[in-house]
Design a protein around this motif. Sequence first.
Motif, PDB file in Angstrom:
ATOM      1  N   SER A 117      48.592 -35.150  22.749  1.00  0.00           N
ATOM      2  CA  SER A 117      47.338 -35.652  22.204  1.00  0.00           C
ATOM      3  C   SER A 117      46.147 -35.002  22.913  1.00  0.00           C
ATOM      4  N   LEU A 118      44.982 -35.237  22.368  1.00  0.00           N
ATOM      5  CA  LEU A 118      43.750 -34.659  22.927  1.00  0.00           C
ATOM      6  C   LEU A 118      43.476 -35.207  24.317  1.00  0.00           C
ATOM      7  N   VAL A 119      43.739 -36.485  24.523  1.00  0.00           N
ATOM      8  CA  VAL A 119      43.488 -37.099  25.824  1.00  0.00           C
ATOM      9  C   VAL A 119      44.388 -36.476  26.886  1.00  0.00           C
ATOM     10  N   GLU A 120      45.654 -36.279  26.538  1.00  0.00           N
ATOM     11  CA  GLU A 120      46.584 -35.657  27.491  1.00  0.00           C
ATOM     12  C   GLU A 120      46.176 -34.227  27.806  1.00  0.00           C
ATOM     13  N   ALA A 121      45.717 -33.496  26.802  1.00  0.00           N
ATOM     14  CA  ALA A 121      45.287 -32.113  27.012  1.00  0.00           C
ATOM     15  C   ALA A 121      44.062 -32.056  27.922  1.00  0.00           C
ATOM     16  N   LEU A 122      43.106 -32.964  27.703  1.00  0.00           N
ATOM     17  CA  LEU A 122      41.913 -32.997  28.544  1.00  0.00           C
ATOM     18  C   LEU A 122      42.266 -33.369  29.981  1.00  0.00           C
ATOM     19  N   PHE A 123      43.152 -34.346  30.144  1.00  0.00           N
ATOM     20  CA  PHE A 123      43.571 -34.751  31.481  1.00  0.00           C
ATOM     21  C   PHE A 123      44.275 -33.600  32.206  1.00  0.00           C
ATOM     22  N   THR A 124      45.110 -32.871  31.484  1.00  0.00           N
ATOM     23  CA  THR A 124      45.816 -31.736  32.068  1.00  0.00           C
ATOM     24  C   THR A 124      44.835 -30.631  32.467  1.00  0.00           C
ATOM     25  N   ALA A 125      43.876 -30.349  31.604  1.00  0.00           N
ATOM     26  CA  ALA A 125      42.889 -29.312  31.893  1.00  0.00           C
ATOM     27  C   ALA A 125      42.044 -29.684  33.115  1.00  0.00           C
ATOM     28  N   CYS A 126      41.627 -30.949  33.206  1.00  0.00           N
ATOM     29  CA  CYS A 126      40.831 -31.397  34.374  1.00  0.00           C
ATOM     30  C   CYS A 126      41.651 -31.296  35.652  1.00  0.00           C
ATOM     31  N   THR A 127      42.906 -31.682  35.597  1.00  0.00           N
ATOM     32  CA  THR A 127      43.778 -31.605  36.771  1.00  0.00           C
ATOM     33  C   THR A 127      43.962 -30.162  37.212  1.00  0.00           C
ATOM     34  N   LEU A 128      44.162 -29.266  36.262  1.00  0.00           N
ATOM     35  CA  LEU A 128      44.327 -27.845  36.576  1.00  0.00           C
ATOM     36  C   LEU A 128      43.048 -27.267  37.191  1.00  0.00           C
ATOM     37  N   CYS A 185      42.701 -28.514  40.808  1.00  0.00           N
ATOM     38  CA  CYS A 185      43.653 -27.822  41.679  1.00  0.00           C
ATOM     39  C   CYS A 185      43.197 -26.390  41.968  1.00  0.00           C
ATOM     40  N   ALA A 186      42.643 -25.702  40.956  1.00  0.00           N
ATOM     41  CA  ALA A 186      42.167 -24.336  41.160  1.00  0.00           C
ATOM     42  C   ALA A 186      40.997 -24.313  42.142  1.00  0.00           C
ATOM     43  N   VAL A 187      40.080 -25.257  42.021  1.00  0.00           N
ATOM     44  CA  VAL A 187      38.926 -25.319  42.926  1.00  0.00           C
ATOM     45  C   VAL A 187      39.391 -25.599  44.355  1.00  0.00           C
ATOM     46  N   LEU A 188      40.344 -26.508  44.504  1.00  0.00           N
ATOM     47  CA  LEU A 188      40.850 -26.819  45.848  1.00  0.00           C
ATOM     48  C   LEU A 188      41.600 -25.630  46.453  1.00  0.00           C
ATOM     49  N   LEU A 189      42.316 -24.864  45.627  1.00  0.00           N
ATOM     50  CA  LEU A 189      43.010 -23.671  46.120  1.00  0.00           C
ATOM     51  C   LEU A 189      42.010 -22.613  46.585  1.00  0.00           C
ATOM     52  N   VAL A 190      40.952 -22.416  45.819  1.00  0.00           N
ATOM     53  CA  VAL A 190      39.920 -21.456  46.219  1.00  0.00           C
ATOM     54  C   VAL A 190      39.273 -21.912  47.521  1.00  0.00           C
TER      55      VAL A 190
END
Length: 105
Positions: A2-13, A16-21
């Motif tokens: 669903s759209l909500v799951e996709a948005l949640f996944t994108a925010c989590t990713l 994580c990318a910002v924390l890795l940088v």
Amino acid sequence: MSLVEALFTACTLAVCAVLLVRLCLSPARRQRFDATAHRWGQALRHGTRQLWHWRTARRVARAEAESAIRRARGGKPGEADPGEWAGNVYTPKSFRKPRRPDQLH
């Protein structure tokens, strides 16, 4: 998915990318990065508060302006105005005192 799951996944990713940088930065750059992130967070918080309370602020400002205008015009409704209005300029009667001959200016 669903759209909500996709948005949640994108925010989590993205988080994580910002924390890795951030982990790859030197201590001085990490401190500068953290300060910038803090400023952005404060600006976002301030903006959302202003957006949330804008109607209340406008209503309070309008009431204060009307109160100030009422006080400037003489205060009590129905009371005769002791001065004159010329457009938006108010001249009270106390300004119409006769000049003394010994005062030229």
